[in-house]
Write a protein that holds these residues in place. Structure first.
Motif, PDB file in Angstrom:
ATOM      1  N   LYS A  12       0.839  -1.200   0.000  1.00 29.28           N
ATOM      2  CA  LYS A  12       0.000   0.000   0.000  1.00 29.28           C
ATOM      3  C   LYS A  12       0.874   1.249   0.000  1.00 29.28           C
ATOM      4  CE  LYS A  12      -4.329  -0.504   1.822  1.00 29.28           C
ATOM      5  NZ  LYS A  12      -5.319  -0.775   2.849  1.00 29.28           N
ATOM      6  N   THR A  13       2.040   1.154   0.659  1.00 35.82           N
ATOM      7  CA  THR A  13       2.952   2.301   0.671  1.00 35.82           C
ATOM      8  C   THR A  13       3.520   2.540  -0.724  1.00 35.82           C
ATOM      9  OG1 THR A  13       3.617   1.321   2.750  1.00 35.82           O
ATOM     10  CG2 THR A  13       4.804   3.281   2.098  1.00 35.82           C
ATOM     11  N   ALA A  14       3.649   1.452  -1.491  1.00 33.95           N
ATOM     12  CA  ALA A  14       4.286   1.565  -2.812  1.00 33.95           C
ATOM     13  C   ALA A  14       3.302   1.952  -3.917  1.00 33.95           C
ATOM     14  CB  ALA A  14       4.960   0.242  -3.158  1.00 33.95           C
ATOM     15  N   VAL A  15       2.016   2.156  -3.563  1.00 33.75           N
ATOM     16  CA  VAL A  15       1.012   2.493  -4.584  1.00 33.75           C
ATOM     17  C   VAL A  15       1.477   3.692  -5.411  1.00 33.75           C
ATOM     18  CG1 VAL A  15      -1.307   3.537  -4.841  1.00 33.75           C
ATOM     19  CG2 VAL A  15      -0.999   1.469  -3.468  1.00 33.75           C
ATOM     20  N   GLY A  16       1.376   3.579  -6.709  1.00 35.27           N
ATOM     21  CA  GLY A  16       1.775   4.681  -7.594  1.00 35.27           C
ATOM     22  C   GLY A  16       3.153   4.485  -8.212  1.00 35.27           C
ATOM     23  N   SER A  17       3.962   3.575  -7.615  1.00 32.75           N
ATOM     24  CA  SER A  17       5.282   3.323  -8.210  1.00 32.75           C
ATOM     25  C   SER A  17       5.121   2.324  -9.365  1.00 32.75           C
ATOM     26  CB  SER A  17       6.259   2.806  -7.136  1.00 32.75           C
ATOM     27  OG  SER A  17       5.776   1.600  -6.610  1.00 32.75           O
ATOM     28  N   PRO A  18       6.120   2.226 -10.267  1.00 36.07           N
ATOM     29  CA  PRO A  18       5.936   1.338 -11.419  1.00 36.07           C
ATOM     30  C   PRO A  18       5.831  -0.127 -11.011  1.00 36.07           C
ATOM     31  CG  PRO A  18       7.970   2.635 -11.631  1.00 36.07           C
ATOM     32  CD  PRO A  18       7.416   2.914 -10.280  1.00 36.07           C
ATOM     33  N   LEU A  19       4.990  -0.887 -11.706  1.00 33.84           N
ATOM     34  CA  LEU A  19       4.901  -2.337 -11.473  1.00 33.84           C
ATOM     35  C   LEU A  19       5.306  -3.093 -12.730  1.00 33.84           C
ATOM     36  CD1 LEU A  19       3.950  -4.652  -9.514  1.00 33.84           C
ATOM     37  CD2 LEU A  19       1.872  -4.668 -10.872  1.00 33.84           C
ATOM     38  N   LEU A  20       4.828  -2.637 -13.861  1.00 29.33           N
ATOM     39  CA  LEU A  20       5.133  -3.325 -15.126  1.00 29.33           C
ATOM     40  C   LEU A  20       5.449  -2.296 -16.195  1.00 29.33           C
ATOM     41  CD1 LEU A  20       2.378  -5.998 -15.891  1.00 29.33           C
ATOM     42  CD2 LEU A  20       4.763  -6.443 -15.359  1.00 29.33           C
ATOM     43  N   ASP A  21       6.402  -2.628 -17.010  1.00 25.83           N
ATOM     44  CA  ASP A  21       6.761  -1.781 -18.137  1.00 25.83           C
ATOM     45  C   ASP A  21       6.819  -2.687 -19.365  1.00 25.83           C
ATOM     46  OD1 ASP A  21       7.487   0.572 -19.152  1.00 25.83           O
ATOM     47  OD2 ASP A  21       9.143   0.915 -17.732  1.00 25.83           O
ATOM     48  N   ILE A  22       5.836  -2.562 -20.232  1.00 28.19           N
ATOM     49  CA  ILE A  22       5.804  -3.418 -21.428  1.00 28.19           C
ATOM     50  C   ILE A  22       6.428  -2.621 -22.568  1.00 28.19           C
ATOM     51  CG2 ILE A  22       4.297  -4.725 -22.986  1.00 28.19           C
ATOM     52  CD1 ILE A  22       2.165  -4.543 -20.699  1.00 28.19           C
ATOM     53  N   GLU A  23       7.467  -3.186 -23.154  1.00 31.68           N
ATOM     54  CA  GLU A  23       8.196  -2.436 -24.180  1.00 31.68           C
ATOM     55  C   GLU A  23       8.162  -3.168 -25.524  1.00 31.68           C
ATOM     56  OE1 GLU A  23      11.482  -0.586 -21.055  1.00 31.68           O
ATOM     57  OE2 GLU A  23      12.143  -1.977 -22.626  1.00 31.68           O
ATOM     58  N   ASP A  24       7.507  -2.557 -26.475  1.00 30.50           N
ATOM     59  CA  ASP A  24       7.470  -3.037 -27.863  1.00 30.50           C
ATOM     60  C   ASP A  24       7.216  -4.550 -27.952  1.00 30.50           C
ATOM     61  OD1 ASP A  24       7.445  -2.422 -30.528  1.00 30.50           O
ATOM     62  OD2 ASP A  24       9.565  -2.851 -30.818  1.00 30.50           O
ATOM     63  N   LEU A  25       6.232  -5.002 -27.225  1.00 31.68           N
ATOM     64  CA  LEU A  25       5.947  -6.445 -27.161  1.00 31.68           C
ATOM     65  C   LEU A  25       5.249  -6.930 -28.432  1.00 31.68           C
ATOM     66  CD1 LEU A  25       6.071  -8.951 -25.282  1.00 31.68           C
ATOM     67  CD2 LEU A  25       3.753  -8.363 -24.569  1.00 31.68           C
ATOM     68  N   LYS A  26       5.777  -8.028 -28.960  1.00 31.76           N
ATOM     69  CA  LYS A  26       5.166  -8.649 -30.147  1.00 31.76           C
ATOM     70  C   LYS A  26       4.911 -10.125 -29.865  1.00 31.76           C
ATOM     71  CE  LYS A  26       7.331  -5.384 -33.203  1.00 31.76           C
ATOM     72  NZ  LYS A  26       8.084  -5.042 -34.381  1.00 31.76           N
ATOM     73  N   VAL A  27       3.680 -10.548 -30.011  1.00 28.27           N
ATOM     74  CA  VAL A  27       3.334 -11.954 -29.822  1.00 28.27           C
ATOM     75  C   VAL A  27       2.602 -12.424 -31.075  1.00 28.27           C
ATOM     76  CG1 VAL A  27       2.260 -13.659 -28.304  1.00 28.27           C
ATOM     77  CG2 VAL A  27       3.011 -11.471 -27.363  1.00 28.27           C
ATOM     78  N   TYR A  28       3.188 -13.406 -31.737  1.00 33.44           N
ATOM     79  CA  TYR A  28       2.643 -13.868 -33.014  1.00 33.44           C
ATOM     80  C   TYR A  28       2.174 -15.320 -32.896  1.00 33.44           C
ATOM     81  CZ  TYR A  28       5.175  -9.847 -35.102  1.00 33.44           C
ATOM     82  OH  TYR A  28       5.637  -8.598 -35.416  1.00 33.44           O
ATOM     83  N   TYR A  29       1.312 -15.734 -33.843  1.00 32.75           N
ATOM     84  CA  TYR A  29       0.877 -17.134 -33.948  1.00 32.75           C
ATOM     85  C   TYR A  29       1.352 -17.683 -35.292  1.00 32.75           C
ATOM     86  CZ  TYR A  29      -2.530 -16.200 -30.202  1.00 32.75           C
ATOM     87  OH  TYR A  29      -3.139 -15.874 -29.014  1.00 32.75           O
ATOM     88  N   ASN A  30       1.927 -18.872 -35.254  1.00 32.06           N
ATOM     89  CA  ASN A  30       2.245 -19.574 -36.496  1.00 32.06           C
ATOM     90  C   ASN A  30       1.002 -20.311 -36.940  1.00 32.06           C
ATOM     91  OD1 ASN A  30       4.874 -19.258 -37.434  1.00 32.06           O
ATOM     92  ND2 ASN A  30       5.673 -20.472 -35.716  1.00 32.06           N
ATOM     93  N   THR A  31       0.506 -20.021 -38.130  1.00 31.96           N
ATOM     94  CA  THR A  31      -0.680 -20.741 -38.610  1.00 31.96           C
ATOM     95  C   THR A  31      -0.417 -21.225 -40.034  1.00 31.96           C
ATOM     96  OG1 THR A  31      -1.832 -18.911 -39.704  1.00 31.96           O
ATOM     97  CG2 THR A  31      -2.118 -19.084 -37.328  1.00 31.96           C
ATOM     98  N   ILE A  32      -1.247 -22.165 -40.496  1.00 28.92           N
ATOM     99  CA  ILE A  32      -0.989 -22.683 -41.848  1.00 28.92           C
ATOM    100  C   ILE A  32      -1.159 -21.597 -42.906  1.00 28.92           C
ATOM    101  CG2 ILE A  32      -1.141 -25.216 -41.901  1.00 28.92           C
ATOM    102  CD1 ILE A  32      -4.159 -24.916 -42.051  1.00 28.92           C
ATOM    103  N   SER A  33      -1.983 -20.593 -42.591  1.00 26.47           N
ATOM    104  CA  SER A  33      -2.151 -19.530 -43.596  1.00 26.47           C
ATOM    105  C   SER A  33      -1.233 -18.338 -43.338  1.00 26.47           C
ATOM    106  CB  SER A  33      -3.609 -19.104 -43.656  1.00 26.47           C
ATOM    107  OG  SER A  33      -4.126 -18.967 -42.366  1.00 26.47           O
ATOM    108  N   GLY A  34      -0.169 -18.543 -42.573  1.00 23.39           N
ATOM    109  CA  GLY A  34       0.806 -17.458 -42.364  1.00 23.39           C
ATOM    110  C   GLY A  34       0.931 -17.080 -40.904  1.00 23.39           C
TER     111      GLY A  34
END
Ligand code: ATP
Ligand code: MG
Length: 355
Positions: A12-34
């Motif tokens: 509760k004391t740390a509320v407002g401080s950073p928890l997560l920083d997502i940077e240029d995240l790319k998540v892809y799926y390999n599929t038969i159509s590309g």
């Protein structure tokens, strides 16, 4: 003071401080159509103790993003690029994408909780509720079975369920009760972050309200950070502090919830807001968004929203707009500047265009 209580005070004391920083995240799926570029360059910061809503139409990549945050990406999906920095209490940040093996399992349960889409069906049908709890708690903490079982009534109480539910089997519970049991299990070890993917979809209005109030209560009582994913803008309006709007694998606008609803910047956000009835006000004509969502195997060039955008300019089909802070309206009480990826705010061509 008990260990958990001490952790809660620290959080509760740390509320407002950073928890997560997502940077240029790319998540892809390999599929038969590309290759489907489902999450394609997400940048997002999340603070301790906030409730962040992730909004966007079906297929825009919300679940793909959140499963990656929890390191639950499974083939055919893979993380193609990016970093997810996590800031533990009083420790150096770590890139979640580099945590592996047993460390990852332990880390996940202690720090991250997940209520997956359709999680009501995730309970083990042959175990009583109390045994589902103790299994999870014994596997991920050092407590004894007796201590774990002793905590169950209190955990159930936190999600508004009576102690007798501990002795029931999943098939004896209603959909709303199952959802609450899964929520209570997710928060049993008081994680820093709870990610809830469509937790209110398919529940009746009353149970939806109960779940919303519980999620808000978790933040207030435990200083827990909550990411809530839903395409239901009314839920965001009620629960979130900030909203991130996703379109075609990217975040196109992030802002304080009041800004998002009162003065949405991105034409896509405006379309989304126009797609819900006003809460507590007169019913407005639902504007909605024309056209279909594009395919992640073949995103449109430039701004991916341009083929559907009522304010598209020639530049929009040619250049990807940067994700930049935009000034708030004059007289706005919202301090936080929204971030928007739209040429209307960053290109001279837009001068004189109605924003
Ligand atoms: N297993 C899979 N294989 C191939 N493509 C997938 C797979 N799962 C998801 N996708 C694609 O990734 C994109 C993003 O899907 P995702 O489930 O993240 O969307 P979402 O925003 O959570 O949608 P919803 O609101 O319907 O839950 C979609 O275009 C989808 O077709
Ligand atoms: Mg989803």
């Amino acid at each position: 003071m008990a260990k958990n209580a001490l952790k809660t005070v620290e959080k509760k004391t740390a509320v407002g401080s950073p928890l997560l920083d997502i940077e240029d995240l790319k998540v892809y799926y390999n599929t038969i159509s590309g290759v489907a570029q489902a999450v394609d360059g997400v940048n997002l910061q999340i603070k301790r103790g906030e409730i962040l809503g992730i909004a966007g139409e079906s297929g825009c990549g919300k679940s793909t993003l959140t499963t990656a945050l929890l390191r639950l990406t499974k083939p055919p999906a893979y993380v193609a690029a990016g970093r997810i920095l996590f800031y533990p209490l009083n420790q150096q940040p770590i890139n979640l994408l580099e945590v592996d093996g047993p460390d990852l399992r332990a880390f996940r349960w202690r720090n991250l909780a997940y209520l997956p889409q359709g999680s009501m069906s995730a309970l083990n049908p042959v175990l009583r509720v109390k045994d589902q709890f103790s299994d999870v708690m014994l596997e991920h903490s050092e407590m004894s079975k007796r201590d774990a079982l002793a905590m169950v009534p209190d955990l159930l109480k936190q999600v508004g369920l009576e102690a007798y539910v501990a002795n029931m089997y999943p098939h004896e519970l209603s959909g709303g009760m199952k959802q609450r049991v899964t929520l209570a299990m997710a928060i049993a070890l008081e994680p820093d972050l709870l990610v809830a993917d469509e937790p209110t979809t398919a529940l009746d209005v009353h149970v939806q309200r109960v779940i919303i109030q519980m999620l808000a209560g978790l933040r207030d009582k435990m200083g827990m950070t909550v990411i809530i994913v839903t395409h239901d803008m009314a839920v965001h309006a009620e629960l979130a502090d900030r909203v991130a709007v996703m379109y075609a694998g990217g975040v196109v606008e992030v802002g304080d919830v009041r800004q998002i609803f009162k003065a949405p910047k991105h034409p896509y956000t405006r379309g989304l807001i126009g797609s819900i009835p006003r809460i507590g006000g007169e019913r407005i004509r639902l504007g909605g968004i024309g056209g279909n969502t594009p395919s992640p195997r073949n995103w449109p060039t430039g701004c991916r929203f341009h083929p559907r955008c009522p304010q598209a300019m020639p530049i929009c089909s040619q250049e990807t707009p940067a994700f930049l802070p935009v000034a708030n309206e004059a007289g706005s009480k919202v301090e936080l500047q929204p971030l928007v990826a739209c040429h209307l705010y960053s290109h001279p061509e837009a001068e004189g265009t109605s924003r």
